[in-house]
Design an enzyme around this catalytic site. Structure first.
Site, PDB file in Angstrom:
ATOM      1  N   HIS A 156      -0.522 -11.260   0.687  1.00 29.97           N
ATOM      2  CA  HIS A 156      -1.810 -11.200   1.550  1.00 29.97           C
ATOM      3  C   HIS A 156      -2.588 -12.921   1.590  1.00 29.97           C
ATOM      4  O   HIS A 156      -3.457 -12.817   0.784  1.00 29.97           O
ATOM      5  CB  HIS A 156      -2.797 -10.245   1.317  1.00 29.97           C
ATOM      6  CG  HIS A 156      -2.324  -8.817   1.897  1.00 29.97           C
ATOM      7  ND1 HIS A 156      -1.928  -7.996   0.875  1.00 29.97           N
ATOM      8  CD2 HIS A 156      -2.250  -8.347   2.923  1.00 29.97           C
ATOM      9  CE1 HIS A 156      -1.516  -6.901   1.516  1.00 29.97           C
ATOM     10  NE2 HIS A 156      -1.941  -7.109   2.746  1.00 29.97           N
TER      11      HIS A 156
ATOM     12  N   ALA B  99      11.755   0.507  -0.369  1.00 27.27           N
ATOM     13  CA  ALA B  99      10.476   0.317   0.049  1.00 27.27           C
ATOM     14  C   ALA B  99      10.646   0.203   1.631  1.00 27.27           C
ATOM     15  O   ALA B  99       9.662   0.273   2.334  1.00 27.27           O
ATOM     16  CB  ALA B  99      10.127  -1.404  -0.169  1.00 27.27           C
ATOM     17  N   GLN B 100      11.775  -0.409   2.318  1.00 25.79           N
ATOM     18  CA  GLN B 100      11.948  -0.750   3.711  1.00 25.79           C
ATOM     19  C   GLN B 100      12.385   0.643   4.570  1.00 25.79           C
ATOM     20  O   GLN B 100      11.958   0.755   5.617  1.00 25.79           O
ATOM     21  CB  GLN B 100      12.707  -1.869   3.873  1.00 25.79           C
ATOM     22  CG  GLN B 100      11.812  -3.103   3.311  1.00 25.79           C
ATOM     23  CD  GLN B 100      10.470  -3.149   3.791  1.00 25.79           C
ATOM     24  OE1 GLN B 100       9.606  -2.552   3.090  1.00 25.79           O
ATOM     25  NE2 GLN B 100      10.377  -3.989   4.868  1.00 25.79           N
TER      26      GLN B 100
ATOM     27  N   TYR C 271       2.626  -5.775  -4.962  1.00 27.00           N
ATOM     28  CA  TYR C 271       2.515  -4.517  -5.514  1.00 27.00           C
ATOM     29  C   TYR C 271       2.951  -4.433  -6.917  1.00 27.00           C
ATOM     30  O   TYR C 271       1.771  -3.762  -7.696  1.00 27.00           O
ATOM     31  CB  TYR C 271       3.455  -3.654  -4.884  1.00 27.00           C
ATOM     32  CG  TYR C 271       3.096  -3.295  -3.250  1.00 27.00           C
ATOM     33  CD1 TYR C 271       2.036  -3.645  -2.630  1.00 27.00           C
ATOM     34  CD2 TYR C 271       3.939  -2.422  -2.586  1.00 27.00           C
ATOM     35  CE1 TYR C 271       1.621  -3.148  -1.509  1.00 27.00           C
ATOM     36  CE2 TYR C 271       3.518  -1.861  -1.412  1.00 27.00           C
ATOM     37  CZ  TYR C 271       2.185  -2.498  -0.782  1.00 27.00           C
ATOM     38  OH  TYR C 271       1.962  -2.002   0.636  1.00 27.00           O
TER      39      TYR C 271
HETATM   40  C1  LUO Z   1       2.108  -0.941   5.344  1.00 26.92           C
HETATM   41  C2  LUO Z   1       1.470  -1.941   4.469  1.00 26.92           C
HETATM   42  C3  LUO Z   1       0.199  -1.557   3.596  1.00 26.92           C
HETATM   43  C4  LUO Z   1      -0.309  -2.369   3.088  1.00 26.92           C
HETATM   44  C5  LUO Z   1       0.282  -3.666   2.749  1.00 26.92           C
HETATM   45  C6  LUO Z   1       1.350  -4.040   3.457  1.00 26.92           C
HETATM   46  C7  LUO Z   1       1.985  -3.180   4.151  1.00 26.92           C
HETATM   47  N1  LUO Z   1       3.167  -3.346   4.670  1.00 26.92           N
HETATM   48  C8  LUO Z   1       4.332  -3.027   4.469  1.00 26.92           C
HETATM   49  N2  LUO Z   1       4.936  -2.117   3.497  1.00 26.92           N
HETATM   50  N3  LUO Z   1       3.320  -4.441   5.854  1.00 26.92           N
HETATM   51  C9  LUO Z   1       4.554  -4.941   5.965  1.00 26.92           C
HETATM   52  C10 LUO Z   1       5.415  -4.053   5.316  1.00 26.92           C
HETATM   53  C11 LUO Z   1       6.840  -3.631   5.112  1.00 26.92           C
HETATM   54  O1  LUO Z   1       7.451  -4.233   5.830  1.00 26.92           O
HETATM   55  N4  LUO Z   1       7.022  -2.761   4.280  1.00 26.92           N
HETATM   56  C12 LUO Z   1       6.127  -1.973   3.489  1.00 26.92           C
HETATM   57  N5  LUO Z   1       6.757  -1.064   2.579  1.00 26.92           N
HETATM   58  C13 LUO Z   1       6.087  -0.141   2.006  1.00 26.92           C
HETATM   59  C14 LUO Z   1       6.386  -0.593   0.472  1.00 26.92           C
HETATM   60  C15 LUO Z   1       4.875   0.257   2.012  1.00 26.92           C
HETATM   61  O2  LUO Z   1       3.961  -0.408   1.357  1.00 26.92           O
HETATM   62  N6  LUO Z   1       4.431   1.396   2.832  1.00 26.92           N
HETATM   63  C16 LUO Z   1       3.338   1.825   3.115  1.00 26.92           C
HETATM   64  C17 LUO Z   1       1.994   1.379   2.495  1.00 26.92           C
HETATM   65  C18 LUO Z   1       0.869   2.069   3.007  1.00 26.92           C
HETATM   66  C19 LUO Z   1       1.178   3.213   3.954  1.00 26.92           C
HETATM   67  O3  LUO Z   1      -0.107   3.866   4.253  1.00 26.92           O
HETATM   68  C20 LUO Z   1      -0.954   3.940   3.325  1.00 26.92           C
HETATM   69  C21 LUO Z   1       2.207   3.517   4.302  1.00 26.92           C
HETATM   70  C22 LUO Z   1       3.401   2.909   4.060  1.00 26.92           C
HETATM   71 ZN    ZN Z   2      -2.685  -7.770   7.108  1.00 29.43          ZN
END
Ligand code: LUO
Ligand code: ZN
Length: 516
Positions: free
Chosen positions: A252, A452-453, A424
Site C-alpha cells: 500500500h 493466495a491468488q 501480510y
Molecule cells: C483483496 C485485498 C484486500 C486487502 C489488501 C489487498 C487485497 N488485494 C489482493 N489480495 N489486492 C489485490 C490482491 C490480490 O491480487 N490478491 C489478494 N489475495 C489474497 C491474499 C487476499 O488478500 N484476499 C482477500 C483479502 C480480503 C478479502 O476480503 C476481506 C478477500 C480476499
Molecule cells: Zn488500494
C-alpha cells in the site's frame, strides 16, 4: 497512529532583529507573499512594506519557499525598500513599459504596411490580368514593391520583441522562436501517452516523479483541469502532496495509488465512460482512485480493530482505514495551495466530496459482497440516468481498479503478490508477537503465492469483472481473459507445488523406513 510529518517539515531561517536572533519557520508550501508577510511581522515591519532580505555579506536573498537556509551564526536582515529604491524600480518599470509600447507601435505599423502591400499586390495582379500592362509599368510596380518590402524589413529589424516569429509568404505566424531559454520540462513521449490508456502499461518502469507526470497528464487529458478550472500549478502541488502522504509500505504505497489511478484512466477509455457519465463523475472516480489508500499504515482493518489502535478507536471500528484515507484526502484539499477544486461552486463541491467519500469507503473489502450483490441487481437493466445505479457502478469501478493487479500482464502482476505477502507477513508476525488473531491467508507458515491468488481470482476477481462485463462487454478480451489466464497459471503452479511437497513427504517417510 503517528501522523506522517516529514512531508510538511517546516523550513527555518534566522533573522537579526534589533541585535537579537529571531527564528522564523515556514512550510515549503507557503507562497512568497506568505513568507514576505511572515518576515515583516517577525521584524516588526508593517505587513505590506516592500522589503528585501540580505545576508551578512550584504547579498540579496530570494524570498520564496526554496530560499537558502542560514544558521544563528549567519543571520539574515530584513530591510524595507527605501522610496529611492522603489523610485528606481518604478522608473525601470516605466522605461520597460515605454519600450514595449514603442515595439508594439512599430509592430502595428509593420502590420499596417503589410496590409497595404497585400492589397496593392491584389490590385496590381488584377490590373495585370485585366488590362495587360506594358512591361515598363510592370517594372515600375516591381520597383515599388521592392521599395515597400525593404522599408518593411528595415522596420521589423528594429523591433526586438522577445518572441520573434517567422512569417510564411502569406504572413501567417509559424512557430514562435523564443529568445528566452527553454527550461527542461518533463514531457511524456507519444508512446507513453498511448500506453497509459491500457491495462498493459508497465507500472514498474517509472520513478515517482514520472508517475506524477503521468497522473498530471491524465487530469489534463480527461478535461478535468478545464472542467473544474484547476490552477495547473495547484494540480502539481496536490499530486506532490498526495505522493508525500503515501507511506513506503511493501504494497500500500504510492505505486499502488498510481496503479489504481492508471487502471481507472484505462477503464474510462475502454468503457467510454465519458459517453455515459458526467465530467464531474469522471473527476470523482479519478480523485477517489488517487486518494483511496492515503497514509495506509500497512496493517489492515482486522489488525486495527484487534489491536485497538488509535484509528480503530477514532472510527469506532467502522472501516477505520478507509475513513482515515478520506480524512487525509480532504485535509490535503483543505490546504489552499493544494486545493484543485478551489474554483468549484461550493454546493457542487459538497456533492463531489460526498461521492468521493462513498467511493473510498467502498474499497473496504468487508463490503465486497454487499456492493457486488447490489450491482448484480442493477446491471441487466442499468439506467445511467438513475443516480443510485450510477453511484453503485462507480463503487464497483473503483473496487475493480483497486484489486486489478491480476488484470495486468503476468510479469507486471506477479511482483505485486510478493509485495502483498510481504506486507501480510509483516502484519501476521506482529499479530503473533502481540497474541492477536492471525488470518490464514496472511500466515507465512500457511500461504503461498498460488494459494493466495487462486481463491482470490476465482471467487473475487472473475465474478466481479464478469458482472461488469454484462454492462461493458468490451472488457472481456483485455481485462477478464487475463484473469482466467492467471487463474490457470497459478493452478498449474499449485499442482507443481503439491507434487513437490508430496515427493518430499514421500522421501521423508522413505528415509524413516530406511532407518528402521
Ligand atoms: C483483496 C485485498 C484486500 C486487502 C489488501 C489487498 C487485497 N488485494 C489482493 N489480495 N489486492 C489485490 C490482491 C490480490 O491480487 N490478491 C489478494 N489475495 C489474497 C491474499 C487476499 O488478500 N484476499 C482477500 C483479502 C480480503 C478479502 O476480503 C476481506 C478477500 C480476499
Ligand atoms: Zn488500494
Amino acid at each position: 497512529m503517528g501522523s506522517s510529518s516529514s512531508s510538511y517539515a517546516p523550513r527555518t531561517i534566522y533573522l537579526d532583529v534589533d541585535g537579537k536572533v529571531q527564528k522564523v519557520l515556514f512550510s515549503r508550501h507557503c507562497s512568497p507573499c506568505d513568507i514576505r508577510e511572515l518576515l515583516c511581522s517577525s521584524s516588526k515591519i508593517p505587513r505590506n512594506t516592500a522589503i528585501m532580505v540580505v545576508d551578512p555579506e550584504g547579498a540579496m536573498v530570494s524570498i520564496d519557499p526554496t530560499m537558502p537556509l542560514n544558521t544563528p551564526n549567519s543571520l539574515y536582515k530584513v530591510v524595507p525598500l527605501s522610496t529611492a529604491q522603489l523610485g528606481e524600480r518604478e522608473e525601470m518599470f516605466q522605461s520597460v513599459f515605454s519600450q514595449v509600447a514603442e515595439q508594439f507601435t512599430r509592430a502595428f505599423q509593420i502590420n499596417e504596411l503589410k496590409t497595404e502591400v497585400t492589397s496593392r499586390l491584389l490590385v496590381l495582379e488584377k490590373r495585370v490580368e485585366l488590362e495587360g500592362l506594358k512591361a515598363v509599368e510592370i517594372e515600375k510596380c516591381k520597383n515599388d514593391l521592392k521599395r515597400l518590402r525593404d522599408e518593411m524589413d528595415s522596420r521589423s529589424a528594429r523591433v526586438n520583441c522577445p518572441c520573434k516569429y517567422s512569417f510564411s509568404d502569406d504572413g501567417r505566424k509559424l512557430t514562435p522562436r523564443r529568445d528566452v531559454p527553454s527550461y527542461p520540462k518533463y514531457t511524456l513521449s507519444r508512446e507513453t501517452i498511448e500506453a497509459l490508456k491500457k491495462p498493459t502499461f508497465d507500472v514498474w518502469h517509472w520513478e515517482h516523479n514520472e508517475m506524477l507526470s503521468c497522473m498530471e497528464y491524465m487530469y489534463h487529458d480527461l478535461g478535468l483541469v478545464k472542467e473544474f478550472n484547476m490552477n495547473p500549478i495547484t494540480l502539481k502541488r496536490w499530486l506532490l502532496a498526495i505522493q508525500e502522504n503515501y507511506r513506503n509500505n511493501p504494497f500500500h504505497n504510492f505505486r499502488h495509488c498510481f496503479c489504481v489511478s492508471q487502471m481507472m484512466y484505462g477503464m474510462i477509455h475502454l468503457c467510454n465512460l465519458k459517453g455515459n457519465l458526467t465530467l464531474t463523475d469522471i473527476g470523482i472516480l479519478m480523485t477517489a482512485a488517487v486518494c483511496h489508500d492515503l497514509d495506509h499504515p500497512g496493517y489492515n482493518n482486522a489488525y486495527q480493530i484487534n489491536a485497538r489502535t488509535e484509528l480503530a478507536v477514532r472510527y469506532n471500528d467502522i472501516s477505520p482505514l478507509e475513513n482515515h484515507h478520506c480524512a487525509v484526502a480532504f485535509q490535503i484539499l483543505s490546504l489552499p495551495e493544494c486545493n484543485i477544486f478551489a474554483n468549484v461552486d461550493p454546493e457542487a463541491f459538497k456533492e463531489m466530496r460526498q461521492a468521493i467519500i462513498t467511493l473510498i469507503l467502498a474499497t473496504d473489502m468487508a463490503k465486497h459482497g454487499d456492493i457486488l450483490e447490489s450491482f448484480k441487481h442493477k446491471v441487466d437493466h442499468f439506467d445511467f440516468a438513475n443516480n443510485e445505479h450510477v453511484s453503485c457502478l462507480k463503487m464497483v469501478l473503483i473496487k475493480c481498479c483497486d484489486i486489478s493487479n491480476e488484470v495486468r500482464p503476468a510479469e507486471v502482476a506477479e511482483p505485486w503478490v510478493d509485495c502483498l505477502l510481504e506486507e501480510y507477513f509483516m502484519q501476521s508476525d506482529r499479530e503473533k508477537s502481540e497474541g492477536l488473531p492471525v488470518a490464514p491467508f496472511m500466515d507465512r507458515d500457511k500461504v503461498t503465492k498460488p494459494t493466495a491468488q487462486i481463491g482470490f481470482i476465482k471467487f473475487v476477481l472473475i465474478p466481479m469483472f464478469e458482472t461488469v462485463m454484462r454492462l461493458f462487454p468490451q472488457i472481456e478480451e483485455i481485462m477478464v481473459q487475463p484473469l482466467r489466464d492467471s487463474r490457470d497459471h497459478y493452478e498449474e503452479l499449485k499442482q507443481i507445488d503439491d507434487a513437490l511437497s508430496e515427493g518430499s513427504s514421500f522421501m521423508t517417510k522413505f528415509r524413516r523406513l530406511e532407518k528402521t
